[in-house]
Design an enzyme around this catalytic site. Structure first.
Site, PDB file in Angstrom:
ATOM      1  N   ASN A   1      35.090 -36.131 -26.845  1.00 17.13           N
ATOM      2  CA  ASN A   1      36.404 -35.821 -27.451  1.00 17.13           C
ATOM      3  C   ASN A   1      36.306 -35.250 -28.863  1.00 17.13           C
ATOM      4  OD1 ASN A   1      35.569 -38.365 -28.273  1.00 17.13           O
ATOM      5  ND2 ASN A   1      37.648 -39.199 -28.381  1.00 17.13           N
TER       6      ASN A   1
ATOM      7  N   GLY B   1      32.035 -44.545 -26.859  1.00 14.22           N
ATOM      8  CA  GLY B   1      32.418 -44.139 -25.510  1.00 14.22           C
ATOM      9  C   GLY B   1      33.288 -45.209 -24.868  1.00 14.22           C
TER      10      GLY B   1
ATOM     11  N   GLU C   1      31.453 -48.476 -30.461  1.00 13.66           N
ATOM     12  CA  GLU C   1      32.825 -48.052 -30.771  1.00 13.66           C
ATOM     13  C   GLU C   1      33.426 -47.619 -29.439  1.00 13.66           C
ATOM     14  OE1 GLU C   1      32.914 -45.238 -34.070  1.00 13.66           O
ATOM     15  OE2 GLU C   1      31.001 -46.054 -34.687  1.00 13.66           O
ATOM     16  N   LEU C   2      34.338 -48.425 -28.929  1.00 13.42           N
ATOM     17  CA  LEU C   2      34.741 -48.266 -27.518  1.00 13.42           C
ATOM     18  C   LEU C   2      36.210 -47.864 -27.395  1.00 13.42           C
ATOM     19  CD1 LEU C   2      32.731 -51.307 -26.130  1.00 13.42           C
ATOM     20  CD2 LEU C   2      31.994 -48.939 -26.424  1.00 13.42           C
TER      21      LEU C   2
ATOM     22  N   CYS D   1      40.329 -41.916 -29.356  1.00 17.84           N
ATOM     23  CA  CYS D   1      40.213 -43.368 -29.127  1.00 17.84           C
ATOM     24  C   CYS D   1      41.393 -44.091 -29.741  1.00 17.84           C
ATOM     25  CB  CYS D   1      38.893 -43.890 -29.673  1.00 17.84           C
ATOM     26  SG  CYS D   1      38.628 -43.532 -31.417  1.00 17.84           S
TER      27      CYS D   1
ATOM     28  N   GLU E   1      43.608 -47.665 -20.743  1.00 20.91           N
ATOM     29  CA  GLU E   1      43.588 -46.474 -21.588  1.00 20.91           C
ATOM     30  C   GLU E   1      43.719 -45.222 -20.719  1.00 20.91           C
ATOM     31  OE1 GLU E   1      39.671 -45.600 -23.201  1.00 20.91           O
ATOM     32  OE2 GLU E   1      40.611 -44.840 -25.009  1.00 20.91           O
TER      33      GLU E   1
HETATM   34  P1  NAD Z   1      31.557 -42.470 -21.514  1.00 21.28           P
HETATM   35  O1  NAD Z   1      31.369 -43.898 -21.838  1.00 21.28           O
HETATM   36  O2  NAD Z   1      31.679 -42.048 -20.110  1.00 21.28           O
HETATM   37  O3  NAD Z   1      30.358 -41.589 -22.119  1.00 21.28           O
HETATM   38  C1  NAD Z   1      29.976 -41.673 -23.472  1.00 21.28           C
HETATM   39  C2  NAD Z   1      28.544 -41.210 -23.612  1.00 21.28           C
HETATM   40  O4  NAD Z   1      27.682 -42.109 -22.900  1.00 21.28           O
HETATM   41  C3  NAD Z   1      28.250 -39.828 -23.048  1.00 21.28           C
HETATM   42  O5  NAD Z   1      27.301 -39.191 -23.871  1.00 21.28           O
HETATM   43  C4  NAD Z   1      27.657 -40.157 -21.686  1.00 21.28           C
HETATM   44  O6  NAD Z   1      26.847 -39.125 -21.192  1.00 21.28           O
HETATM   45  C5  NAD Z   1      26.836 -41.389 -22.005  1.00 21.28           C
HETATM   46  N1  NAD Z   1      26.524 -42.268 -20.876  1.00 21.28           N
HETATM   47  C6  NAD Z   1      27.074 -42.313 -19.640  1.00 21.28           C
HETATM   48  N2  NAD Z   1      26.534 -43.312 -18.912  1.00 21.28           N
HETATM   49  C7  NAD Z   1      25.639 -43.934 -19.704  1.00 21.28           C
HETATM   50  C8  NAD Z   1      24.788 -45.068 -19.541  1.00 21.28           C
HETATM   51  N3  NAD Z   1      24.747 -45.747 -18.402  1.00 21.28           N
HETATM   52  N4  NAD Z   1      24.023 -45.439 -20.579  1.00 21.28           N
HETATM   53  C9  NAD Z   1      24.065 -44.787 -21.754  1.00 21.28           C
HETATM   54  N5  NAD Z   1      24.856 -43.709 -21.972  1.00 21.28           N
HETATM   55  C10 NAD Z   1      25.631 -43.281 -20.952  1.00 21.28           C
HETATM   56  O7  NAD Z   1      32.841 -42.022 -22.356  1.00 21.28           O
HETATM   57  P2  NAD Z   1      33.583 -40.619 -22.351  1.00 21.28           P
HETATM   58  O8  NAD Z   1      34.390 -40.492 -21.099  1.00 21.28           O
HETATM   59  O9  NAD Z   1      32.582 -39.553 -22.665  1.00 21.28           O
HETATM   60  O10 NAD Z   1      34.546 -40.785 -23.621  1.00 21.28           O
HETATM   61  C11 NAD Z   1      35.810 -41.354 -23.555  1.00 21.28           C
HETATM   62  C12 NAD Z   1      35.799 -42.789 -24.046  1.00 21.28           C
HETATM   63  O11 NAD Z   1      35.253 -42.870 -25.364  1.00 21.28           O
HETATM   64  C13 NAD Z   1      37.181 -43.382 -24.150  1.00 21.28           C
HETATM   65  O12 NAD Z   1      37.177 -44.677 -23.632  1.00 21.28           O
HETATM   66  C14 NAD Z   1      37.445 -43.417 -25.647  1.00 21.28           C
HETATM   67  O13 NAD Z   1      38.391 -44.358 -26.063  1.00 21.28           O
HETATM   68  C15 NAD Z   1      36.091 -43.703 -26.172  1.00 21.28           C
HETATM   69  N6  NAD Z   1      35.990 -43.358 -27.591  1.00 21.28           N
HETATM   70  C16 NAD Z   1      35.921 -44.364 -28.516  1.00 21.28           C
HETATM   71  C17 NAD Z   1      35.865 -44.054 -29.874  1.00 21.28           C
HETATM   72  C18 NAD Z   1      35.768 -45.142 -30.919  1.00 21.28           C
HETATM   73  O14 NAD Z   1      35.353 -44.827 -32.022  1.00 21.28           O
HETATM   74  N7  NAD Z   1      36.149 -46.368 -30.644  1.00 21.28           N
HETATM   75  C19 NAD Z   1      35.886 -42.738 -30.279  1.00 21.28           C
HETATM   76  C20 NAD Z   1      35.971 -41.745 -29.309  1.00 21.28           C
HETATM   77  C21 NAD Z   1      36.020 -42.067 -27.956  1.00 21.28           C
END
Ligand code: NAD
Length: 458
Positions: free
Chosen positions: A133, A207, A229-230, A263, A360
């Site tokens: 994002n 993520g 940071e989730l 997020c 979410e």
């Molecule tokens: P995601 O968890 O699917 O992926 C995040 C990252 O993890 C990507 O680089 C992905 O390739 C990698 N990944 C996937 N599987 C993995 C595994 N098993 N082990 C390690 N890494 C792995 O998230 P997304 O769909 O890319 O992003 C959206 C999410 O991120 C939303 O839930 C959003 O709220 C969150 N987010 C949180 C913050 C924060 O600061 N709290 C900021 C931005 C986004």
């Protein structure tokens, strides 16, 4: 050495437009070893670190004309927002360069005749994993404090948005010594192998909550420090003295900026019964009027959803809410054009347990829920497993603040939402996070205490 590549899709067309290296997880051993060797030099000279990070900030600014359009192309966001993201990336590098190397050595006294001194030391190579994002902004939120603290970084962007991050790495290579900052790109299980790699001393992840759990479980193997940071499901609670015309636009953008893929976006709105219709009409009016289109078109204020699986999730939660009895006051469907465009959607009459409220949605869909008494609204706002942010809106800021203080989250705002400063801590509560990023706390999250203790007399 990498032979495989994967396609990167432009979300404004739905068509692939470039490729990125699909690195094999087995490549990590050599990459982490180079990172460890580079760390030995990087940790030794704090003055050189500050100078290199300031040069890195300038290199990012110099690459803006390439970085911003590339970011828009792979992520979808309007070009003006990509430019702002590049600027913020440079600003964060500069902020942490000036904060480095961290706290000065400090005596620790408890009245006994001992000389005890606290020093802060870097951890070693750091693994950083980020989502799609805000690829550059989130990369910088990991790499700037980690590098300033004297660690080296191996960063993995999302496979949906690898290109601007690779270009960032080539810009930073002009300013940083070799192997101090490395970008790896590839599909899973690359991230999982990074999280579990024994060569990292800190795994910092942004993520989703399920992936965050997997990352923490992976890092348990080496007992590396974990920062998470989730996801969030931020509530905006409107009070009965709110002036709807005065706040509607701010509230709208707090929910819909970056197509709701933030997020800390407002993901549900609680409104007193009496004002509910007025708020729905105001937000729906804005949703219908906003210009949606490709991010490279200067007229666009909202771009597409970033990727096909995310678009499918947004469609699914919206369809489920409508099937459960909700009504779309605006939008409610995909746009009939190529690419991953979804009409900005305002939902009313949504059952409170519908997934669009309880989970979410991470897309351009906003449920607006009426409440009879404020305690009921607060219970609903706090009644999920999430705890990232929240906001309270009203004409009397003191009263709004008193209500905001009761939100169970890491950051609460009065009359706005998701405004962040580089200097403030960023931490979710409950399932929204673990550890603290941002400001001096972000630096401390990348350092470990070292205590030297000796008797006053031999
Ligand atoms: P995601 O968890 O699917 O992926 C995040 C990252 O993890 C990507 O680089 C992905 O390739 C990698 N990944 C996937 N599987 C993995 C595994 N098993 N082990 C390690 N890494 C792995 O998230 P997304 O769909 O890319 O992003 C959206 C999410 O991120 C939303 O839930 C959003 O709220 C969150 N987010 C949180 C913050 C924060 O600061 N709290 C900021 C931005 C986004």
């Amino acid at each position: 050495m990498t032979k495989r590549h994967f396609a990167v899709v432009d979300p404004a067309t739905g068509e692939p437009f470039a490729e990125a290296p699909d690195q094999h997880p087995d490549e990590l051993d050599a990459i982490v070893e180079r990172s460890r060797r580079a760390w030995l030099g990087w940790r030794a000279d704090p003055g050189a670190r500050t100078a290199a990070l300031l040069a890195a900030a300038a290199a990012v600014e110099a690459a803006e004309a390439e970085l911003a359009p590339l970011l828009t192309r792979e992520q979808g966001k309007p070009l003006a927002e990509s430019r702002a993201e590049v600027a913020r990336t440079a600003a964060r590098l500069r902020y942490f360069a000036e904060l480095a190397p961290g706290p000065a050595p400090q005596p620790v006294e408890d009245g006994r005749p001992v000389r005890s001194e606290l020093r802060w030391r870097p951890l070693g190579p750091v693994a950083a994993i980020v989502p799609w994002n805000f690829p550059l902004q989130l990369a910088s939120s990991k790499l700037a404090p980690a590098l300033a603290a004297g660690n080296t970084v191996v960063l993995k962007p999302s496979p949906f948005t690898p290109l601007a991050t690779l270009r960032l790495a080539s810009a930073l290579a002009e300013a940083l010594p070799p192997d101090v900052f490395t970008v790896v790109t590839g599909r899973e299980p690359l991230g999982a192998r990074m999280a579990a790699h024994p060569g990292f001393r800190h795994v910092t992840f942004t993520g989703s909550i399920p992936t965050g759990r997997a990352v923490a479980a992976g890092a348990a193997a080496s007992l590396a420090r974990v920062t998470l940071e989730l996801g969030g499901n931020d509530a905006a609670v409107l009070l009965d003295d709110v002036e709807v015309p005065a706040v509607a636009e701010r509230l709208f953008w707090a929910a819909f900026r970056n197509c709701g893929q933030v997020c800390m976006a407002v993901k549900r709105v609680y409104v007193p019964d009496r004002l509910h219709g007025e708020v729905v009409d105001a937000l729906a009016g804005l949703a219908k009027a906003v210009e949606v289109g490709p991010g490279l078109d200067p007229a666009s204020r909202l771009g597409p959803v970033n990727n096909a699986p995310q678009l499918a999730r947004v469609e699914e939660v919206t369809a489920r809410a409508l099937a459960d009895g909700a009504r779309a006051a605006a939008g409610g469907h995909r746009l009939d054009r190529p690419g991953y465009f979804f009409a900005p959607t305002v939902l009313t009459e949504v059952p409170p347990d519908s997934p669009v409220v309880a989970r979410e949605q991470f897309g351009p869909v906003l449920p607006v829920l009426p409440y009879r008494d404020l305690e009921q609204a607060l219970a609903a706002a706090n009644g999920t497993g999430y705890g990232l942010g929240g906001s309270v809106w009203g004409s009397d800021p003191d009263r709004a603040q008193a209500v905001a203080e009761r939100l169970e989250c890491g950051t609460a705002w009065v009359n706005h939402h998701a405004e962040l400063s580089l200097a403030q801590p960023f931490a979710g509560v409950k399932e929204s996070g673990l550890g603290v990023a941002g400001g001096p706390w972000g630096l401390l999250g990348n350092l470990q205490p070292f205590v030297l203790h000796r008797p006053e007399r031999p």
